[in-house]
Design a protein around this motif. Structure first.
Motif, PDB file in Angstrom:
ATOM      1  N   VAL A   1       0.823  -1.210   0.000  1.00  0.00           N
ATOM      2  CA  VAL A   1       0.000   0.000   0.000  1.00  0.00           C
ATOM      3  C   VAL A   1       0.861   1.265   0.000  1.00  0.00           C
ATOM      4  O   VAL A   1       0.522   2.261  -0.666  1.00  0.00           O
ATOM      5  N   THR A   2       2.007   1.209   0.671  1.00  0.00           N
ATOM      6  CA  THR A   2       2.878   2.403   0.690  1.00  0.00           C
ATOM      7  C   THR A   2       3.409   2.698  -0.701  1.00  0.00           C
ATOM      8  O   THR A   2       3.358   3.840  -1.189  1.00  0.00           O
ATOM      9  N   THR A   3       3.853   1.675  -1.382  1.00  0.00           N
ATOM     10  CA  THR A   3       4.393   1.867  -2.742  1.00  0.00           C
ATOM     11  C   THR A   3       3.296   2.310  -3.698  1.00  0.00           C
ATOM     12  O   THR A   3       3.491   3.193  -4.538  1.00  0.00           O
ATOM     13  N   LEU A   4       2.106   1.721  -3.524  1.00  0.00           N
ATOM     14  CA  LEU A   4       0.983   2.123  -4.384  1.00  0.00           C
ATOM     15  C   LEU A   4       0.688   3.616  -4.224  1.00  0.00           C
ATOM     16  O   LEU A   4       0.485   4.341  -5.201  1.00  0.00           O
ATOM     17  N   ASN A   5       0.688   4.084  -2.978  1.00  0.00           N
ATOM     18  CA  ASN A   5       0.419   5.513  -2.764  1.00  0.00           C
ATOM     19  C   ASN A   5       1.534   6.380  -3.325  1.00  0.00           C
ATOM     20  O   ASN A   5       1.285   7.446  -3.887  1.00  0.00           O
TER      21      ASN A   5
END
Ligand code: TA6
Length: 305
Positions: free
Chosen positions: A6-10
């Motif tokens: 989720v961090t990379t997606l954001n």
């Protein structure tokens, strides 16, 4: 490439003030869209649109209050993607009903704001999510979702292999309605349908579709728009499709909904109807090597008096 966290997606795909990614308690990642025209949530599992609510409008898409976000399980409601077959698999009953696409992780490949202010996200089904024993074909599958005052979903299948393959598919969309007794569905008058409730008998639709018991009909050879005319909400929901020759109309009614157990209450079935843009039965699609097939649907609201 394994699905991103989720961090990379954001970092890669969030759009300030429009799109962010969150992780729920079960570790499933949800795309949350809020722009000046609408709000929507989409699970990366299945590229599954769960909600769609235009600003100032009641929700268009129904999501069961008892919908469970569980890894590997389909979500009751929203827009399940049925692919690469619709219904039971033609030869192997151990394969999942409606295909595997809706219960496996998809990844994000693009996000953008369009000139009209709507938000567009492109999802892709990674090869790592495709069970080769069920689907031994080289392909690229994408779903492009655009959220504005209307919603469009485009399911694109590219045959990147050397041999033709055939798919069945559906955007198995659940719509939020005032009451199943207060709606009729137009656009299917005179069409032939396979009546699942009537042992798959072929019948002809007379007039608009109304629902007063379990309805599970696969209309074939129709590319027409459908309208859900909802006198309770004083609105119509238009389903405008391209690249689809089948339309499925489904309401489980009380007995089947209760047996399924995830419609929220004994009357949960009263607030929903499925009108599914599909290619199934004699409308399954042959995709030649190197070719691309698109199933494209636009969902919009028309107010009535
Ligand atoms: O599209 C109608 C249908 O095929 C019904 O027969 C019922 O099985 C429904 O889909 C829901 O299927 P699901 O696998 O999501 O519970």
């Amino acid at each position: 490439m394994s699905p991103l966290d989720v961090t990379t997606l954001n970092q890669k795909f969030a759009i300030p003030g429009q799109l962010k990614f969150t992780e729920d308690v079960n570790g499933l990642i949800i795309a949350c869209i809020a722009n000046e025209q609408a709000q929507s949530t989409i699970s990366l599992q299945g590229a599954h649109v769960m909600t769609f609510e235009p600003v100032g409008e009641k929700p268009v898409i129904w999501l069961s209050p008892a919908a469970k976000l569980v890894r590997g399980k389909s979500i009751r409601g929203g827009v399940p993607i049925c692919w690469p077959w619709f219904g039971a698999h033609a030869t192997d009953s151990t394969f999942p009903g409606h295909g595997f696409a809706r219960t496996v992780p998809w990844q994000i490949v693009a996000s953008e704001v369009l000139s009209d202010g709507s938000t567009r996200i492109t999802f892709e089904l990674p090869q790592s999510s495709i069970p080769v024993a069920q689907w031994p074909h080289a392909c690229q599958v994408r779903s492009i979702v655009t959220i504005g005052k209307e919603m469009t979903v485009e399911l694109i299948t590219e045959n990147t292999g050397q041999m033709m393959f055939e798919i069945g598919e559906a955007l198995h969309t659940y719509f939020a309605i005032s009451d199943v007794n207060k709606i009729r569905i137009t656009g299917l008058e005179g069409c032939t349908y396979l009546d699942k409730v009537g042992d798959w008998q072929r019948r002809t639709q007379a007039g608009a579709v109304t629902i007063a018991a379990e309805v599970d009909r696969l209309y074939v050879n129709t590319d027409s728009d459908c309208l859900i005319v909802d006198s309770g909400h004083k609105r119509c929901i238009r389903i405008a499709k391209r690249g689809s020759l089948s339309t499925v109309v489904w309401n489980p009614w009380v007995e089947k909904a209760t047996k399924m157990g995830d419609f929220g209450s004994d009357t949960g079935y009263c607030g929903m109807v499925c009108v599914e843009s599909a290619n199934a039965a004699e409308n399954c699609v042959e995709v030649p090597a190197g070719a691309t097939h698109s199933l494209h649907v636009t969902y919009s609201i028309e107010k009535t008096q």
